[in-house]
Design a protein around this motif. Structure first.
Motif, short mmCIF file in Angstrom:
data_model
loop_
_atom_site.label_atom_id
_atom_site.label_comp_id
_atom_site.label_asym_id
_atom_site.label_seq_id
_atom_site.Cartn_x
_atom_site.Cartn_y
_atom_site.Cartn_z
N HIS A 171 93.75 8.75 75.31
CA HIS A 171 93.74 10.19 75.13
C HIS A 171 95.13 10.71 75.40
O HIS A 171 95.78 10.30 76.37
N LYS A 172 95.60 11.59 74.57
CA LYS A 172 96.87 12.25 74.81
C LYS A 172 96.58 13.63 75.36
O LYS A 172 95.75 14.36 74.81
N VAL A 173 97.26 13.98 76.44
CA VAL A 173 97.05 15.28 77.08
C VAL A 173 98.35 16.05 77.03
O VAL A 173 99.39 15.56 77.45
N ASP A 174 98.28 17.24 76.50
CA ASP A 174 99.43 18.13 76.49
C ASP A 174 99.39 18.94 77.78
O ASP A 174 98.57 19.85 77.93
N LEU A 175 100.25 18.60 78.74
CA LEU A 175 100.23 19.24 80.05
C LEU A 175 100.63 20.72 79.99
O LEU A 175 100.41 21.44 80.95
N THR A 176 101.18 21.15 78.89
CA THR A 176 101.55 22.57 78.76
C THR A 176 100.39 23.40 78.23
O THR A 176 100.46 24.63 78.25
N LYS A 177 99.32 22.74 77.77
CA LYS A 177 98.19 23.46 77.20
C LYS A 177 96.87 22.99 77.82
O LYS A 177 95.92 22.65 77.10
#
Length: 102
Positions: free
Chosen positions: A8-14
């Motif tokens: 899973h890729k997580v966008d820490l800004t969103k």
């Protein structure tokens, strides 16, 4: 039975907003004094423990496929040492990288 890895890729800004329950839990933890934390199930780390500790013992870096240009004689020398020449290239580069980080 084979296991398939799930990534899973997580966008820490969103990140999704915290729920009210999560906010309440975080607030309660922030108010708790350090002396009130129960560490009885965690053994103390002694100087002896740190004396025998190894950095990165369980670290396994990810691999990236790339193309590099190597002098023919260097590649021939690496291959002449038997199977695993790519691993040897990696080991040589890692040794140099670690040396330069000192």
């Amino acid at each position: 039975m084979s296991k398939k890895a799930v990534k899973h890729k997580v966008d820490l800004t969103k990140l999704p907003p915290l729920t009210e329950k999560q906010k309440a839990e975080l607030a309660a933890l922030a108010e708790r004094a350090d002396k009130d934390i129960d560490y009885s199930d965690v053994p103390p780390l002694t100087a002896e423990f740190w004396k025998n500790a190894e950095r990165g013992k369980f670290y396994k870096p990810t691999k990236t496929s790339t193309t590099i240009r190597i002098d023919s004689d260097v590649l021939a020398w690496l291959r002449s040492q038997g199977k695993g020449y790519q691993s040897r290239i990696n080991a040589i580069l890692r040794r140099e990288m670690l040396e330069s980080l000192k």
